[in-house]
Scaffold this motif. Sequence first.
Motif, PDB file in Angstrom:
ATOM      1  N   GLU A 256     -58.435  11.385 -57.511  1.00  0.00           N
ATOM      2  CA  GLU A 256     -57.580  11.189 -58.685  1.00  0.00           C
ATOM      3  C   GLU A 256     -56.888  12.480 -59.062  1.00  0.00           C
ATOM      4  O   GLU A 256     -55.693  12.498 -59.339  1.00  0.00           O
ATOM      5  CB  GLU A 256     -58.432  10.677 -59.853  1.00  0.00           C
ATOM      6  CG  GLU A 256     -57.673  10.470 -61.143  1.00  0.00           C
ATOM      7  CD  GLU A 256     -56.721   9.291 -61.094  1.00  0.00           C
ATOM      8  OE1 GLU A 256     -56.965   8.358 -60.315  1.00  0.00           O
ATOM      9  OE2 GLU A 256     -55.717   9.324 -61.819  1.00  0.00           O
ATOM     10  N   VAL A 257     -57.630  13.579 -59.056  1.00  0.00           N
ATOM     11  CA  VAL A 257     -57.057  14.836 -59.537  1.00  0.00           C
ATOM     12  C   VAL A 257     -56.047  15.395 -58.533  1.00  0.00           C
ATOM     13  O   VAL A 257     -54.968  15.846 -58.903  1.00  0.00           O
ATOM     14  CB  VAL A 257     -58.171  15.868 -59.805  1.00  0.00           C
ATOM     15  CG1 VAL A 257     -57.601  17.236 -60.094  1.00  0.00           C
ATOM     16  CG2 VAL A 257     -59.014  15.422 -60.982  1.00  0.00           C
ATOM     17  N   ILE A 258     -56.391  15.366 -57.238  1.00  0.00           N
ATOM     18  CA  ILE A 258     -55.516  16.005 -56.256  1.00  0.00           C
ATOM     19  C   ILE A 258     -54.427  15.069 -55.786  1.00  0.00           C
ATOM     20  O   ILE A 258     -53.268  15.453 -55.679  1.00  0.00           O
ATOM     21  CB  ILE A 258     -56.337  16.528 -55.065  1.00  0.00           C
ATOM     22  CG1 ILE A 258     -57.310  17.592 -55.560  1.00  0.00           C
ATOM     23  CG2 ILE A 258     -55.429  17.080 -53.991  1.00  0.00           C
ATOM     24  CD1 ILE A 258     -58.188  18.145 -54.480  1.00  0.00           C
ATOM     25  N   GLY A 260     -53.884  11.822 -57.088  1.00  0.00           N
ATOM     26  CA  GLY A 260     -53.483  10.809 -58.057  1.00  0.00           C
ATOM     27  C   GLY A 260     -53.857   9.414 -57.613  1.00  0.00           C
ATOM     28  O   GLY A 260     -53.233   8.436 -57.998  1.00  0.00           O
TER      29      GLY A 260
ATOM     30  N   LEU B  75     -63.784  14.490 -64.184  1.00  0.00           N
ATOM     31  CA  LEU B  75     -62.372  14.157 -64.335  1.00  0.00           C
ATOM     32  C   LEU B  75     -61.730  15.003 -65.424  1.00  0.00           C
ATOM     33  O   LEU B  75     -60.604  15.486 -65.272  1.00  0.00           O
ATOM     34  CB  LEU B  75     -62.209  12.689 -64.724  1.00  0.00           C
ATOM     35  CG  LEU B  75     -62.022  11.702 -63.603  1.00  0.00           C
ATOM     36  CD1 LEU B  75     -62.013  10.299 -64.186  1.00  0.00           C
ATOM     37  CD2 LEU B  75     -60.734  11.962 -62.869  1.00  0.00           C
ATOM     38  N   GLY B  78     -61.388  18.554 -64.069  1.00  0.00           N
ATOM     39  CA  GLY B  78     -60.401  18.601 -62.980  1.00  0.00           C
ATOM     40  C   GLY B  78     -58.990  18.365 -63.474  1.00  0.00           C
ATOM     41  O   GLY B  78     -58.048  19.064 -63.086  1.00  0.00           O
ATOM     42  N   SER B  79     -58.823  17.362 -64.354  1.00  0.00           N
ATOM     43  CA  SER B  79     -57.468  17.060 -64.816  1.00  0.00           C
ATOM     44  C   SER B  79     -56.928  18.188 -65.687  1.00  0.00           C
ATOM     45  O   SER B  79     -55.732  18.487 -65.648  1.00  0.00           O
ATOM     46  CB  SER B  79     -57.430  15.726 -65.551  1.00  0.00           C
ATOM     47  OG  SER B  79     -58.269  15.760 -66.668  1.00  0.00           O
ATOM     48  N   MET B  82     -55.820  20.909 -63.280  1.00  0.00           N
ATOM     49  CA  MET B  82     -54.638  20.497 -62.522  1.00  0.00           C
ATOM     50  C   MET B  82     -53.412  20.450 -63.419  1.00  0.00           C
ATOM     51  O   MET B  82     -52.311  20.805 -62.998  1.00  0.00           O
ATOM     52  CB  MET B  82     -54.874  19.117 -61.887  1.00  0.00           C
ATOM     53  CG  MET B  82     -53.781  18.705 -60.940  1.00  0.00           C
ATOM     54  SD  MET B  82     -53.431  19.938 -59.710  1.00  0.00           S
ATOM     55  CE  MET B  82     -54.090  19.194 -58.276  1.00  0.00           C
ATOM     56  N   ARG B  89     -47.624  17.243 -63.473  1.00  0.00           N
ATOM     57  CA  ARG B  89     -48.565  16.158 -63.217  1.00  0.00           C
ATOM     58  C   ARG B  89     -48.890  15.470 -64.534  1.00  0.00           C
ATOM     59  O   ARG B  89     -49.943  15.696 -65.142  1.00  0.00           O
ATOM     60  CB  ARG B  89     -49.852  16.678 -62.581  1.00  0.00           C
ATOM     61  CG  ARG B  89     -49.709  17.145 -61.164  1.00  0.00           C
ATOM     62  CD  ARG B  89     -49.528  15.994 -60.198  1.00  0.00           C
ATOM     63  NE  ARG B  89     -50.624  15.051 -60.238  1.00  0.00           N
ATOM     64  CZ  ARG B  89     -51.713  15.140 -59.491  1.00  0.00           C
ATOM     65  NH1 ARG B  89     -51.872  16.141 -58.662  1.00  0.00           N
ATOM     66  NH2 ARG B  89     -52.658  14.223 -59.573  1.00  0.00           N
ATOM     67  N   ASP B  91     -49.678  12.538 -64.973  1.00  0.00           N
ATOM     68  CA  ASP B  91     -50.838  11.647 -64.860  1.00  0.00           C
ATOM     69  C   ASP B  91     -52.133  12.394 -65.173  1.00  0.00           C
ATOM     70  O   ASP B  91     -53.083  11.804 -65.683  1.00  0.00           O
ATOM     71  CB  ASP B  91     -50.897  11.003 -63.468  1.00  0.00           C
ATOM     72  CG  ASP B  91     -51.023  12.012 -62.359  1.00  0.00           C
ATOM     73  OD1 ASP B  91     -51.654  11.706 -61.333  1.00  0.00           O
ATOM     74  OD2 ASP B  91     -50.489  13.134 -62.511  1.00  0.00           O
ATOM     75  N   MET B  92     -52.162  13.689 -64.914  1.00  0.00           N
ATOM     76  CA  MET B  92     -53.361  14.474 -65.219  1.00  0.00           C
ATOM     77  C   MET B  92     -53.531  14.645 -66.714  1.00  0.00           C
ATOM     78  O   MET B  92     -54.653  14.615 -67.242  1.00  0.00           O
ATOM     79  CB  MET B  92     -53.279  15.848 -64.549  1.00  0.00           C
ATOM     80  CG  MET B  92     -53.480  15.765 -63.070  1.00  0.00           C
ATOM     81  SD  MET B  92     -55.158  15.252 -62.668  1.00  0.00           S
ATOM     82  CE  MET B  92     -54.933  13.560 -62.235  1.00  0.00           C
TER      83      MET B  92
END
Lengths: 311, 281
Positions: A256-258, A260, B75, B78-79, B82, B89, B91-92
């Motif tokens: 998800e993070v790298i 998507g 998550l 990480g998000s 990122m 991004r 979405d992040m």
Amino acid sequence: AAAGLCPCRALLIRRGGALRALCGSVRGFAAGPETHFGFQTVTEAERREKIYQVFESVAKKYDVMNDSMTLGIHRVWKDILVHKMNPSPGTLLLDVAGGTGDIAFRFINYVRSVRERQLQRKLRHSQNLSWQEISESYQEDKSKSLGDSQVVVCDINKEMLKVGKQKAQHLGYSEGLSWVLGNAEELPFDDDKFDVYTIAFGIRNVTRIDLALQEAYRVLKPGGRFLCLEFSHVSNPLLSRLYDLYSFQVIPVLGEVIAGDWKSYQYLVESIRRFPPQEEFKAMVEDAGFFKVDYQNLNSGIVAIHSGFKL
Amino acid sequence: ARPVSVPRGAAGPVPHPPSTPAGRARLSSAEPRARGGRSGEEEEEEEEEAAEKEEGCYQLYPGHIPTSPLQKALLAAGSALMALYDPYRHDMVAVLGETTGCLALPSLRDKMKHHPEGYRILQERPRIRLSTLDMARLQGLPDGTLGREYVRFLEDNKVSPDTRMPPKFVDDEELAYVIQRYREVHDLMHTLLGMPTNMLGEVVVKWFEAVQTGLPMCVLGAAFGPVRLSARKLQVLATELVPWAIRSGRNASCILNVYYEQRWEQPVESLREEIGIFPPP
């Protein structure tokens, strides 16, 4: 919330399983035999379609994800595969599901270095030649830096091949490399053509593994070698639990993070669990007609290399 | 007693929020009957059952991915990293909001429930999307009205309301709607605050939203967003824009309690006054 559901979970799964079987049998009449997609049950046609979509969506981030998921160790695994192959110049390799070209590039590098050593040895023996003869020998050797070795990269997915071609261009590989769109279950090649057949981290995505193995047998020359690098089963219980924890908790998050894309990487870890263990796969390879079938565990069974010969 | 919510046929299954395990069990047995013979939906049902098998939770709404607490923590971390590394991004940023909103979202939902207009929004679940907006009508409205200014904002900044990510990691389907509403109202915030979609404008809106909603994602965005701004912009930000955003945020009533779709004809100035947003500097 999850903990609270635990007592109900067993009940629900059993009921869910019965319902799913019911739906499955109703649909089975319509769309073909049942198989699995990760932990789901789907028809073969659906599975092929879903897997195509998975790789279409991950193609661009495939290499980055491999590095992050395996912390770069996948490079070592692939190196070990090519070292085990130990190709000599003049070998014709078919790399199936070779998408982004990792095995093909390693093959080319290996053959090139073997060739260089051959040439160096030749040079040392011909140090009494005149300078004219030496420069002539350079000319003819330059055109054979690979010594007639060739690798054909075959993949069913256009996006993966596209990424592979771009990588080849970027890294400067051009000689002895061909890219073919094809299905492992039905290869677009004639019988008895290749010296070595490899499939690295691809066979678990094939819907009919038996057909792929039969095709592998068909296109190999007599004396040819089959090599399969694939995720396999870990028998050590402690390592197995850690591996499961890492696979199911961390890898989809990384996806998800790298990239998507959670669902593709969820599929990936589920498909690893669904693949037959070492001994069972060895029996499947033998069933296709290969002899001297053996496997080598890497990292306690996280990955295994199966090898067989067509005699 | 909670009134039954109006089923949104197009959006998927009837949203009866299961509050007990027994409620969830009933939802499971109801699904095969409701889903009939469409193969696409059967697959969705299988995905739901598969998701159930893995995590012991249901897929509570289309697009829901049930996650364990460890996964949510990973998550969130990480998000966040990122989103800082690659601000494009979006979405992040969305994922960060979903995984860290477990305290702020319920309080936002309660604010909505206790307000008549907010309550109606929770009932009717309107969505701001190109398919639901009548763009021609909004463009035809006089200048200065919410509808006209909103369309102008979308055109000037070349954005569309359809690019908002649907929620995936929120484990309550009503809260999933709340965060979806927050995302869709974000562009209207830009319009009301008069801020463009460049980095500076986004940071100002984040400050406003952080004060308004208390979502950790907004707070983090407000705090770390300015890292990528030039010194001159930082100065403007610190001296004028942020104090104004904070004052407005504090003064204004909850922005999610405004039924924007029924107020396209209202002039922006009057809406600002009604909500309590001070005129932009």
